[in-house]
Design a protein around this motif. Structure first.
Motif, PDB file in Angstrom:
ATOM      1  N   MET A  43      -2.137   1.193  -5.866  1.00 24.88           N
ATOM      2  CA  MET A  43      -1.443   2.304  -5.202  1.00 24.88           C
ATOM      3  C   MET A  43      -0.865   1.520  -3.732  1.00 24.88           C
ATOM      4  O   MET A  43       0.054   2.139  -3.348  1.00 24.88           O
ATOM      5  CB  MET A  43      -2.761   2.903  -4.880  1.00 24.88           C
ATOM      6  CG  MET A  43      -3.058   4.015  -5.776  1.00 24.88           C
ATOM      7  SD  MET A  43      -4.409   5.235  -5.545  1.00 24.88           S
ATOM      8  CE  MET A  43      -3.838   5.829  -4.177  1.00 24.88           C
ATOM      9  N   LEU A  44      -1.557   0.458  -3.266  1.00 25.39           N
ATOM     10  CA  LEU A  44      -0.923  -0.090  -2.048  1.00 25.39           C
ATOM     11  C   LEU A  44       0.503  -0.525  -2.263  1.00 25.39           C
ATOM     12  O   LEU A  44       1.252  -0.700  -1.409  1.00 25.39           O
ATOM     13  CB  LEU A  44      -2.002  -0.995  -1.440  1.00 25.39           C
ATOM     14  CG  LEU A  44      -3.269  -0.487  -0.824  1.00 25.39           C
ATOM     15  CD1 LEU A  44      -4.284  -1.585  -0.381  1.00 25.39           C
ATOM     16  CD2 LEU A  44      -2.884   0.437   0.372  1.00 25.39           C
ATOM     17  N   ILE A  45       0.468  -1.401  -3.387  1.00 22.47           N
ATOM     18  CA  ILE A  45       1.852  -2.007  -3.630  1.00 22.47           C
ATOM     19  C   ILE A  45       2.908  -1.076  -3.811  1.00 22.47           C
ATOM     20  O   ILE A  45       4.082  -1.180  -3.357  1.00 22.47           O
ATOM     21  CB  ILE A  45       1.653  -3.004  -5.000  1.00 22.47           C
ATOM     22  CG1 ILE A  45       0.602  -4.055  -4.800  1.00 22.47           C
ATOM     23  CG2 ILE A  45       2.899  -3.484  -5.358  1.00 22.47           C
ATOM     24  CD1 ILE A  45       0.318  -5.048  -5.754  1.00 22.47           C
ATOM     25  N   MET A  46       2.616   0.029  -4.728  1.00 17.66           N
ATOM     26  CA  MET A  46       3.616   1.146  -4.820  1.00 17.66           C
ATOM     27  C   MET A  46       3.843   1.792  -3.690  1.00 17.66           C
ATOM     28  O   MET A  46       5.012   2.043  -3.254  1.00 17.66           O
ATOM     29  CB  MET A  46       3.137   2.057  -5.858  1.00 17.66           C
ATOM     30  CG  MET A  46       3.019   1.625  -7.169  1.00 17.66           C
ATOM     31  SD  MET A  46       4.313   1.109  -7.834  1.00 17.66           S
ATOM     32  CE  MET A  46       4.367   2.179  -9.324  1.00 17.66           C
ATOM     33  N   LYS A  47       2.941   1.999  -2.734  1.00 14.58           N
ATOM     34  CA  LYS A  47       3.332   2.530  -1.451  1.00 14.58           C
ATOM     35  C   LYS A  47       4.138   1.691  -0.517  1.00 14.58           C
ATOM     36  O   LYS A  47       5.116   2.016   0.091  1.00 14.58           O
ATOM     37  CB  LYS A  47       1.921   2.974  -0.582  1.00 14.58           C
ATOM     38  CG  LYS A  47       2.133   3.576   0.708  1.00 14.58           C
ATOM     39  CD  LYS A  47       0.730   3.609   1.254  1.00 14.58           C
ATOM     40  CE  LYS A  47       1.003   4.359   2.766  1.00 14.58           C
ATOM     41  NZ  LYS A  47      -0.433   4.706   3.333  1.00 14.58           N
ATOM     42  N   ASN A  48       3.873   0.432  -0.463  1.00 11.67           N
ATOM     43  CA  ASN A  48       4.669  -0.523   0.284  1.00 11.67           C
ATOM     44  C   ASN A  48       6.075  -0.767  -0.394  1.00 11.67           C
ATOM     45  O   ASN A  48       7.091  -0.937   0.503  1.00 11.67           O
ATOM     46  CB  ASN A  48       4.061  -1.927   0.326  1.00 11.67           C
ATOM     47  CG  ASN A  48       2.726  -2.057   1.102  1.00 11.67           C
ATOM     48  OD1 ASN A  48       2.650  -0.846   2.202  1.00 11.67           O
ATOM     49  ND2 ASN A  48       1.750  -2.744   1.163  1.00 11.67           N
ATOM     50  N   THR A  49       6.156  -0.882  -1.625  1.00 15.25           N
ATOM     51  CA  THR A  49       7.515  -1.212  -2.273  1.00 15.25           C
ATOM     52  C   THR A  49       8.275   0.197  -2.110  1.00 15.25           C
ATOM     53  O   THR A  49       9.608   0.110  -2.064  1.00 15.25           O
ATOM     54  CB  THR A  49       7.430  -1.446  -3.855  1.00 15.25           C
ATOM     55  OG1 THR A  49       6.447  -0.696  -4.594  1.00 15.25           O
ATOM     56  CG2 THR A  49       6.727  -2.864  -3.879  1.00 15.25           C
TER      57      THR A  49
END
Length: 54
Positions: A43-49
């Motif tokens: 979720m954090l990776i998707m939010k940042n990308t």
């Protein structure tokens, strides 16, 4: 004498059962924490990308 041995055997069997149940609970907790950490990381990776595209 037979009654004491029966009670001792029941206590030993009960301890074995409790030990296996506790082991299963902690194993399930371990997997829940691992899966939760993976989901949180994704979720954090998707939010940042996703925020860099805008």
């Amino acid at each position: 004498m037979g009654r004491i041995l029966l009670i001792a055997a029941l206590v030993v069997v009960g301890l074995f059962l409790i030990g296996s149940i506790v082991g299963l609970v902690f194993s399930a907790l371990k997997w829940i924490l691992i899966i939760g950490a993976i989901v949180l990381g994704v979720m954090l990776i998707m939010k940042n990308t996703g925020s860099h595209r805008h």
